[in-house]
Design a protein around this motif. Structure first.
Motif, PDB file in Angstrom:
ATOM      1  N   LYS A 180     -41.026  43.740  -2.280  1.00  0.00           N
ATOM      2  CA  LYS A 180     -40.355  44.796  -1.525  1.00  0.00           C
ATOM      3  C   LYS A 180     -41.311  45.836  -0.952  1.00  0.00           C
ATOM      4  O   LYS A 180     -40.872  46.850  -0.413  1.00  0.00           O
ATOM      5  CB  LYS A 180     -39.317  45.473  -2.429  1.00  0.00           C
ATOM      6  CG  LYS A 180     -38.250  44.508  -2.920  1.00  0.00           C
ATOM      7  CD  LYS A 180     -37.129  45.215  -3.655  1.00  0.00           C
ATOM      8  CE  LYS A 180     -37.455  45.468  -5.096  1.00  0.00           C
ATOM      9  NZ  LYS A 180     -36.288  45.958  -5.869  1.00  0.00           N
ATOM     10  N   ILE A 181     -42.624  45.621  -1.084  1.00  0.00           N
ATOM     11  CA  ILE A 181     -43.577  46.656  -0.690  1.00  0.00           C
ATOM     12  C   ILE A 181     -43.513  46.955   0.799  1.00  0.00           C
ATOM     13  O   ILE A 181     -43.642  48.119   1.220  1.00  0.00           O
ATOM     14  CB  ILE A 181     -45.024  46.268  -1.112  1.00  0.00           C
ATOM     15  CG1 ILE A 181     -45.957  47.470  -0.949  1.00  0.00           C
ATOM     16  CG2 ILE A 181     -45.520  45.063  -0.339  1.00  0.00           C
ATOM     17  CD1 ILE A 181     -45.662  48.616  -1.867  1.00  0.00           C
ATOM     18  N   ASP A 182     -43.303  45.943   1.640  1.00  0.00           N
ATOM     19  CA  ASP A 182     -43.218  46.197   3.084  1.00  0.00           C
ATOM     20  C   ASP A 182     -41.995  47.028   3.423  1.00  0.00           C
ATOM     21  O   ASP A 182     -42.045  47.915   4.281  1.00  0.00           O
ATOM     22  CB  ASP A 182     -43.183  44.872   3.860  1.00  0.00           C
ATOM     23  CG  ASP A 182     -44.523  44.152   3.829  1.00  0.00           C
ATOM     24  OD1 ASP A 182     -45.565  44.837   3.707  1.00  0.00           O
ATOM     25  OD2 ASP A 182     -44.545  42.910   3.922  1.00  0.00           O
ATOM     26  N   ALA A 183     -40.888  46.738   2.734  1.00  0.00           N
ATOM     27  CA  ALA A 183     -39.676  47.538   2.948  1.00  0.00           C
ATOM     28  C   ALA A 183     -39.906  48.978   2.492  1.00  0.00           C
ATOM     29  O   ALA A 183     -39.457  49.932   3.153  1.00  0.00           O
ATOM     30  CB  ALA A 183     -38.495  46.925   2.203  1.00  0.00           C
ATOM     31  N   LYS A 229     -20.367  52.498  -8.338  1.00  0.00           N
ATOM     32  CA  LYS A 229     -18.953  52.331  -7.994  1.00  0.00           C
ATOM     33  C   LYS A 229     -18.701  52.484  -6.496  1.00  0.00           C
ATOM     34  O   LYS A 229     -17.845  51.808  -5.926  1.00  0.00           O
ATOM     35  CB  LYS A 229     -18.108  53.358  -8.768  1.00  0.00           C
ATOM     36  CG  LYS A 229     -18.303  53.318 -10.284  1.00  0.00           C
ATOM     37  CD  LYS A 229     -17.930  51.951 -10.858  1.00  0.00           C
ATOM     38  CE  LYS A 229     -17.948  51.927 -12.377  1.00  0.00           C
ATOM     39  NZ  LYS A 229     -19.292  51.929 -12.947  1.00  0.00           N
ATOM     40  N   LYS A 230     -19.408  53.398  -5.852  1.00  0.00           N
ATOM     41  CA  LYS A 230     -19.215  53.629  -4.427  1.00  0.00           C
ATOM     42  C   LYS A 230     -20.267  52.856  -3.644  1.00  0.00           C
ATOM     43  O   LYS A 230     -21.461  53.000  -3.869  1.00  0.00           O
ATOM     44  CB  LYS A 230     -19.313  55.125  -4.117  1.00  0.00           C
ATOM     45  CG  LYS A 230     -19.023  55.470  -2.660  1.00  0.00           C
ATOM     46  CD  LYS A 230     -19.114  56.969  -2.439  1.00  0.00           C
ATOM     47  CE  LYS A 230     -18.846  57.311  -0.976  1.00  0.00           C
ATOM     48  NZ  LYS A 230     -18.950  58.778  -0.734  1.00  0.00           N
ATOM     49  N   ALA A 231     -19.815  52.023  -2.717  1.00  0.00           N
ATOM     50  CA  ALA A 231     -20.750  51.187  -1.946  1.00  0.00           C
ATOM     51  C   ALA A 231     -21.702  52.049  -1.125  1.00  0.00           C
ATOM     52  O   ALA A 231     -21.262  52.969  -0.429  1.00  0.00           O
ATOM     53  CB  ALA A 231     -19.970  50.263  -1.021  1.00  0.00           C
ATOM     54  N   PRO A 232     -23.011  51.761  -1.202  1.00  0.00           N
ATOM     55  CA  PRO A 232     -23.983  52.540  -0.419  1.00  0.00           C
ATOM     56  C   PRO A 232     -23.932  52.162   1.057  1.00  0.00           C
ATOM     57  O   PRO A 232     -23.448  51.085   1.431  1.00  0.00           O
ATOM     58  CB  PRO A 232     -25.323  52.142  -1.044  1.00  0.00           C
ATOM     59  CG  PRO A 232     -25.095  50.756  -1.565  1.00  0.00           C
ATOM     60  CD  PRO A 232     -23.661  50.725  -2.020  1.00  0.00           C
ATOM     61  N   GLU A 233     -24.440  53.059   1.871  1.00  0.00           N
ATOM     62  CA  GLU A 233     -24.564  52.791   3.304  1.00  0.00           C
ATOM     63  C   GLU A 233     -25.866  52.022   3.547  1.00  0.00           C
ATOM     64  O   GLU A 233     -26.941  52.492   3.181  1.00  0.00           O
ATOM     65  CB  GLU A 233     -24.587  54.103   4.078  1.00  0.00           C
ATOM     66  CG  GLU A 233     -24.900  53.949   5.558  1.00  0.00           C
ATOM     67  CD  GLU A 233     -25.243  55.267   6.224  1.00  0.00           C
ATOM     68  OE1 GLU A 233     -25.709  55.244   7.383  1.00  0.00           O
ATOM     69  OE2 GLU A 233     -25.070  56.325   5.580  1.00  0.00           O
ATOM     70  N   PHE A 234     -25.774  50.843   4.151  1.00  0.00           N
ATOM     71  CA  PHE A 234     -26.985  50.084   4.451  1.00  0.00           C
ATOM     72  C   PHE A 234     -27.620  50.608   5.739  1.00  0.00           C
ATOM     73  O   PHE A 234     -26.915  50.868   6.723  1.00  0.00           O
ATOM     74  CB  PHE A 234     -26.662  48.589   4.581  1.00  0.00           C
ATOM     75  CG  PHE A 234     -26.605  47.877   3.266  1.00  0.00           C
ATOM     76  CD1 PHE A 234     -27.702  47.170   2.788  1.00  0.00           C
ATOM     77  CD2 PHE A 234     -25.464  47.945   2.476  1.00  0.00           C
ATOM     78  CE1 PHE A 234     -27.662  46.523   1.558  1.00  0.00           C
ATOM     79  CE2 PHE A 234     -25.406  47.308   1.242  1.00  0.00           C
ATOM     80  CZ  PHE A 234     -26.513  46.597   0.785  1.00  0.00           C
ATOM     81  N   VAL A 235     -28.929  50.784   5.714  1.00  0.00           N
ATOM     82  CA  VAL A 235     -29.641  51.325   6.883  1.00  0.00           C
ATOM     83  C   VAL A 235     -30.692  50.321   7.341  1.00  0.00           C
ATOM     84  O   VAL A 235     -31.253  49.557   6.542  1.00  0.00           O
ATOM     85  CB  VAL A 235     -30.310  52.674   6.556  1.00  0.00           C
ATOM     86  CG1 VAL A 235     -29.267  53.715   6.227  1.00  0.00           C
ATOM     87  CG2 VAL A 235     -31.293  52.553   5.395  1.00  0.00           C
ATOM     88  N   ASP A 236     -30.955  50.330   8.639  1.00  0.00           N
ATOM     89  CA  ASP A 236     -31.958  49.451   9.228  1.00  0.00           C
ATOM     90  C   ASP A 236     -33.305  50.156   9.253  1.00  0.00           C
ATOM     91  O   ASP A 236     -33.389  51.358   9.557  1.00  0.00           O
ATOM     92  CB  ASP A 236     -31.561  49.062  10.653  1.00  0.00           C
ATOM     93  CG  ASP A 236     -30.293  48.213  10.680  1.00  0.00           C
ATOM     94  OD1 ASP A 236     -30.111  47.409   9.751  1.00  0.00           O
ATOM     95  OD2 ASP A 236     -29.492  48.375  11.629  1.00  0.00           O
ATOM     96  N   LEU A 237     -34.342  49.419   8.938  1.00  0.00           N
ATOM     97  CA  LEU A 237     -35.690  49.976   8.963  1.00  0.00           C
ATOM     98  C   LEU A 237     -36.272  49.885  10.368  1.00  0.00           C
ATOM     99  O   LEU A 237     -35.903  49.007  11.155  1.00  0.00           O
ATOM    100  CB  LEU A 237     -36.589  49.222   7.975  1.00  0.00           C
ATOM    101  CG  LEU A 237     -36.192  49.381   6.511  1.00  0.00           C
ATOM    102  CD1 LEU A 237     -37.000  48.437   5.640  1.00  0.00           C
ATOM    103  CD2 LEU A 237     -36.372  50.821   6.051  1.00  0.00           C
TER     104      LEU A 237
END
Length: 445
Positions: A222-225, A350-358
């Motif tokens: 995951k280092i690049d992310a 419990k609460k779904a996170p917001e997915f963000v684009d890199l």
């Protein structure tokens, strides 16, 4: 004596609050004062950053006796940094009572010498306190109050045996205070707590201003992310959490390869290196700190804007404590989860996170405008902040706006200096004396 909210504030407490520049107490602190007017035990449940230190120190002031010899109160804590931090708070209160701190990595000779003239308040980590009891360096018979701060963390760290031994040696205890940032289903028998008053302020432990976001990485590493995420965030105060110290070291090496400014913090580092990393983070010389969960609780670090879970927290409690470093005191913050190719959002969220684009293109964040100056002298050398400011102004030709946070430790000092001026400053003042003492002055790496 002054009566506030039906509580008696003694002159000692009024003076302490004045010295700390605190005009009012929060609900938890007032409740702790009220609950400890008698000699009852207390279990204080409250989130990280809610002011538990004053929650147990202010009631303690009503129990300390100036005429009494020996250690009157023992504060056991799970980490060196927390021990130092609590000592600093007590000193800032200006009570007139002596306080000392004992912890691993500190000189045992200095501690033994300090204990020959016992403090009224002794703050210690369990292992080091056991060491001094074994060697009869401290008389435990005079201790009437025991404070087990961050007790849940101490249990998690495996200090049960040391704590049980220490408590067995405290024959004249009258009261026990336990603090915890998580619910405790059962208090271990060795603590000796009987029918405690329970103050539970954990219901508000989920920060209202916290945004939860997630990033999906390509591939297992995951280092690049992480690198792309940090570039997107920019130069804002950010903690990157890992589960193990070897992961911290590995990620640091990879970030060094990418020329990304950062520091690291974990339990395997030497104490002076740990202190320096926290100081640079506090004074904004470094905006990025890669750490284990050692930094999730009990440390004096500033309001953090971003939390990054590089490795997923193993439990909900750990996840909560990490996030508790941000969005505190009605502030806002963001917690990011980095998910590997085969990872999913943990069920405890419990609460779904917001997915963000890199971003497709990574741009390194600008370096901090501050850098840190190291001076090889401190409080034990009778040097204070004004001495340091005097040298920086008169010899270094710095203006007020060129100088940031100054921290004076026992044998060293650190000063935030505008990065554009620090190298020239070192050349100008490197041979200067402070209070007629020759000191080493250099840029802290």
């Amino acid at each position: 004596m002054i009566l506030i909210n039906s509580l008696i504030f003694t002159p000692m407490i009024e003076k302490a609050l004045e010295n700390l520049k605190i005009s009012s107490l929060n609900e938890m602190q007032l409740a702790a004062l009220n609950a400890t007017e008698k000699d009852n035990d207390l279990l204080l449940l409250s989130p990280t950053g809610s002011g538990k230190t004053l929650g147990f120190f202010l009631p303690l002031l009503n129990k300390l006796k100036p005429e009494k010899q020996g250690v009157q109160a023992l504060v056991l804590v799970p980490s060196r940094e927390l021990a130092i931090q609590i000592e600093q708070v007590f000193k800032m209160m200006g009570t007139g009572f002596k306080v000392n701190v004992c912890y691993g990595g500190h000189s045992t000779k200095i501690e033994k010498n300090n204990l020959e003239y016992p403090p009224a308040v002794l703050i210690a980590t369990p292992g080091r306190m056991s060491y001094h009891i074994d060697r009869r360096n401290v008389d435990t018979s005079t201790i009437h109050t025991l404070i087990l701060d961050e007790f849940d963390k101490a249990l998690e760290f495996g200090f049960q045996e040391d704590m049980a031994y220490i408590i067995s040696q405290l024959k004249n205890l009258k009261r026990r205070f336990l603090t915890s940032a998580t619910e405790m289903q059962k208090i271990p028998d060795f603590a000796g707590v009987k029918s405690p008053v329970i103050l539970n302020y954990l219901s508000a432990s989920t920060p209202q201003g916290l945004k939860l976001k997630a990033v999906k990485s390509v591939g297992k590493d995951k280092i690049d992310a992480l690198f792309s995420l940090v570039c997107m965030i920019g130069n804002k105060a950010t903690l990157i959490f890992c589960n193990h110290r070897d992961a911290v070291e590995r990620i640091s090496d990879l970030l060094n390869d990418k020329k990304l400014d950062h520091d690291i913090f974990h339990g395997g580092m030497e104490q002076d290196e740990r202190e320096k990393a926290l100081i640079k983070f506090r004074n904004a010389s470094c905006h990025l700190l890669v750490t284990t969960d050692l930094a999730s609780r009990g440390l004096d670090i500033p309001e953090i804007e971003n939390i990054i879970h590089y490795q997923l927290a193993p439990t909900e409690n750990v996840f909560t404590h990490r996030n508790g470093r941000t969005a505190r005191m009605k502030a806002e913050g963001t917690a990011y989860i980095i998910l590997g190719q085969d990872e999913h959002v943990p069920s405890y969220i419990k609460k779904a996170p917001e997915f963000v684009d890199l971003p497709e293109k990574n741009v390194l964040p600008e370096r901090s405008q501050w850098a840190t100056l190291y001076i090889s002298a401190g409080k034990k050398d009778k040097i204070n902040k004004m001495d340091i400011v005097g040298v920086l102004h008169h010899k270094g030709n710095l203006q007020k706006e060129d100088i940031g946070l100054i921290e004076v430790l026992d044998y060293s000092s650190f000063v935030a200096i505008k990065r554009a001026k620090i190298n020239k400053l070192v050349q100008v003042i490197k041979d200067e004396k402070i209070k007629r003492k020759t000191v080493k002055i250099e840029v802290a790496k």
